[in-house]
Design a protein around this motif. Sequence first.
Motif, PDB file in Angstrom:
ATOM      1  N   THR A   6      33.827  31.036  63.613  1.00 23.24           N
ATOM      2  CA  THR A   6      33.235  31.850  62.540  1.00 23.24           C
ATOM      3  C   THR A   6      33.637  33.307  62.702  1.00 23.24           C
ATOM      4  O   THR A   6      33.949  33.772  63.801  1.00 23.24           O
ATOM      5  CB  THR A   6      31.697  31.756  62.541  1.00 23.24           C
ATOM      6  N   ASP A   7      33.619  34.013  61.581  1.00 20.36           N
ATOM      7  CA  ASP A   7      33.832  35.453  61.569  1.00 20.36           C
ATOM      8  C   ASP A   7      32.514  36.085  62.015  1.00 20.36           C
ATOM      9  O   ASP A   7      31.467  35.829  61.420  1.00 20.36           O
ATOM     10  CB  ASP A   7      34.185  35.901  60.145  1.00 20.36           C
ATOM     11  N   LYS A   8      32.544  36.885  63.075  1.00 21.55           N
ATOM     12  CA  LYS A   8      31.307  37.451  63.612  1.00 21.55           C
ATOM     13  C   LYS A   8      30.637  38.433  62.657  1.00 21.55           C
ATOM     14  O   LYS A   8      29.433  38.608  62.699  1.00 21.55           O
ATOM     15  CB  LYS A   8      31.575  38.136  64.951  1.00 21.55           C
ATOM     16  N   GLN A  52      33.707  33.964  66.686  1.00 24.66           N
ATOM     17  CA  GLN A  52      32.809  33.236  67.574  1.00 24.66           C
ATOM     18  C   GLN A  52      33.259  31.781  67.570  1.00 24.66           C
ATOM     19  O   GLN A  52      33.514  31.197  66.513  1.00 24.66           O
ATOM     20  CB  GLN A  52      31.376  33.345  67.089  1.00 24.66           C
ATOM     21  N   PHE A  53      33.346  31.177  68.769  1.00 27.04           N
ATOM     22  CA  PHE A  53      33.739  29.785  68.940  1.00 27.04           C
ATOM     23  C   PHE A  53      32.517  29.017  69.432  1.00 27.04           C
ATOM     24  O   PHE A  53      31.995  29.325  70.498  1.00 27.04           O
ATOM     25  CB  PHE A  53      34.854  29.666  69.981  1.00 27.04           C
ATOM     26  N   GLU A  80      30.881  33.581  58.329  1.00 26.12           N
ATOM     27  CA  GLU A  80      31.610  32.592  57.542  1.00 26.12           C
ATOM     28  C   GLU A  80      32.425  31.689  58.473  1.00 26.12           C
ATOM     29  O   GLU A  80      33.075  32.164  59.399  1.00 26.12           O
ATOM     30  CB  GLU A  80      32.552  33.317  56.575  1.00 26.12           C
ATOM     31  N   VAL A  81      32.372  30.371  58.222  1.00 30.38           N
ATOM     32  CA  VAL A  81      33.187  29.433  59.000  1.00 30.38           C
ATOM     33  C   VAL A  81      34.629  29.558  58.517  1.00 30.38           C
ATOM     34  O   VAL A  81      34.923  29.357  57.340  1.00 30.38           O
ATOM     35  CB  VAL A  81      32.685  27.982  58.845  1.00 30.38           C
ATOM     36  N   LEU A  82      35.526  29.916  59.443  1.00 31.56           N
ATOM     37  CA  LEU A  82      36.927  30.132  59.096  1.00 31.56           C
ATOM     38  C   LEU A  82      37.809  28.935  59.426  1.00 31.56           C
ATOM     39  O   LEU A  82      38.838  28.719  58.799  1.00 31.56           O
ATOM     40  CB  LEU A  82      37.464  31.365  59.832  1.00 31.56           C
ATOM     41  N   ALA A  83      37.409  28.166  60.458  1.00 35.59           N
ATOM     42  CA  ALA A  83      38.225  27.038  60.888  1.00 35.59           C
ATOM     43  C   ALA A  83      37.404  26.107  61.767  1.00 35.59           C
ATOM     44  O   ALA A  83      36.366  26.491  62.297  1.00 35.59           O
ATOM     45  CB  ALA A  83      39.445  27.539  61.666  1.00 35.59           C
ATOM     46  N   VAL A  84      37.920  24.885  61.921  1.00 34.19           N
ATOM     47  CA  VAL A  84      37.334  23.902  62.832  1.00 34.19           C
ATOM     48  C   VAL A  84      38.473  23.341  63.678  1.00 34.19           C
ATOM     49  O   VAL A  84      39.532  22.995  63.158  1.00 34.19           O
ATOM     50  CB  VAL A  84      36.623  22.765  62.060  1.00 34.19           C
ATOM     51  N   SER A 106      41.948  23.247  61.704  1.00 31.55           N
ATOM     52  CA  SER A 106      41.871  23.120  60.244  1.00 31.55           C
ATOM     53  C   SER A 106      41.244  24.386  59.684  1.00 31.55           C
ATOM     54  O   SER A 106      40.066  24.666  59.925  1.00 31.55           O
ATOM     55  CB  SER A 106      41.022  21.909  59.854  1.00 31.55           C
ATOM     56  N   LEU A 107      42.033  25.159  58.937  1.00 31.27           N
ATOM     57  CA  LEU A 107      41.533  26.395  58.342  1.00 31.27           C
ATOM     58  C   LEU A 107      40.741  26.088  57.079  1.00 31.27           C
ATOM     59  O   LEU A 107      40.938  25.051  56.449  1.00 31.27           O
ATOM     60  CB  LEU A 107      42.689  27.331  58.004  1.00 31.27           C
ATOM     61  N   LYS A 108      39.869  27.015  56.685  1.00 30.38           N
ATOM     62  CA  LYS A 108      39.056  26.809  55.473  1.00 30.38           C
ATOM     63  C   LYS A 108      39.936  26.717  54.229  1.00 30.38           C
ATOM     64  O   LYS A 108      39.524  26.168  53.222  1.00 30.38           O
ATOM     65  CB  LYS A 108      37.999  27.899  55.329  1.00 30.38           C
ATOM     66  N   THR A 109      41.165  27.211  54.308  1.00 30.30           N
ATOM     67  CA  THR A 109      42.105  27.147  53.182  1.00 30.30           C
ATOM     68  C   THR A 109      42.692  25.752  53.015  1.00 30.30           C
ATOM     69  O   THR A 109      43.381  25.486  52.033  1.00 30.30           O
ATOM     70  CB  THR A 109      43.264  28.136  53.400  1.00 30.30           C
TER      71      THR A 109
END
Length: 167
Positions: free
Chosen positions: A61-63, A47-48, A67-71, A84-87
Amino acid sequence: MSKLINWKSDWFSNNFHLFVDGIQKGAITFGTWRSNAESRFEDQNYQFVNKGFWQSSTRITDKKTNEVLAVITYDSWKSKAVISLKTGEQYEWKSKGLWKSQWTVSNYKDEHIVYTSGSNSGSIASDTDHKLLIIAGLFIKQVYNKRTILMMACIVPVITTSTLHHH
């Protein structure tokens, strides 16, 4: 591993359909009035959600897990964005060429994705299987397309009005 993905967009809805070896493997579906979107590609669903008036950033986010995966952060003055990935890893989205018919997502090390487009279709050549990055590259292009249309919709009436008043 090199991967070739073809995409087609619906002219009026701005939705994308992704194909691998001629078989539809995914889609990006945009909201009617907003640039928020939902996507699926193979076994991943994202989801964006845009933030800010000019959509200065987008949260991915992962639907399934929320969880927020990236911005994604946009550069309003240039056709550039940073994913920017969560990693902690960062990837740059950059438009290439005069007609903006080619763009890339890259970490400038080992992952590089090249997108090309025609009027309502194109291809993606990726040396990574990172599904989120592949989808994000198309999503960002659509955000910039919508900004361009919005700017034209605001500027053309102003130019037309000022031209008519000077005659």
